[in-house]
Scaffold this motif. Structure first.
Motif: not given
Length: 155
Positions: A18-23
């Protein structure tokens, strides 16, 4: 050396994604296979560590093409999320759950450290020292909902 539980390890893994994408969309069985655990262990981690109170929205679709979608949400900028959080609180909330919400608000920089401390004091079991714990949990919910509604209007 501190040993981490498998739940802690799975939580850390999902949060790193989730650090790379919010979803993120995951398949419960694939994560379970990755960590060599039963799929219910993944459910446990998601239900206890990725709650709305902690700043996550979780949706799932069952079946062969099913998935679990975990989304990091901003608690105050999104009025719908705030409404869902208030709905989650309902008529009663424990001190532990209230603390989790306040910690998340602080982590998301919605409130200051001082504001968080004041909220914690107002919602503590020492402040709400009713002889009936159910009454204390109901009053705590009313106070917390009022505070959250007031935050809605902060700029």
């Amino acid at each position: 050396m501190e040993e981490k539980s498998i739940s802690d390890i799975i939580e850390k893994y999902l949060k790193s994604i989730l650090e790379d994408d919010e979803k993120v969309e995951i398949r419960r069985s694939e994560i379970a296979d990755h960590f060599d655990v039963v799929p219910s262990q993944i459910n446990y981690v998601i239900k206890t560590r990725f709650t709305l109170q902690n700043g996550y929205l979780v949706q799932s679709k069952r079946g062969g093409g099913g998935y679990i979608r975990i989304e990091r949400v901003n608690l105050i900028d999104d009025v719908d999320v705030l409404d869902m959080l208030i709905s989650t609180i309902g008529d009663s909330i424990s001190e532990n759950d209230a603390v989790t919400i306040i910690q998340t608000l602080y982590a998301e920089k919605v409130i200051t450290h001082r504001e968080g401390d004041l909220m914690l004091v107002a919602l503590s079991k020492d402040t709400l020292a009713f002889s009936d714990r159910r009454v204390a949990d109901q009053v705590r919910a009313r106070i917390l909902i009022s505070l959250l509604n007031r935050l809605r209007f902060e700029s």
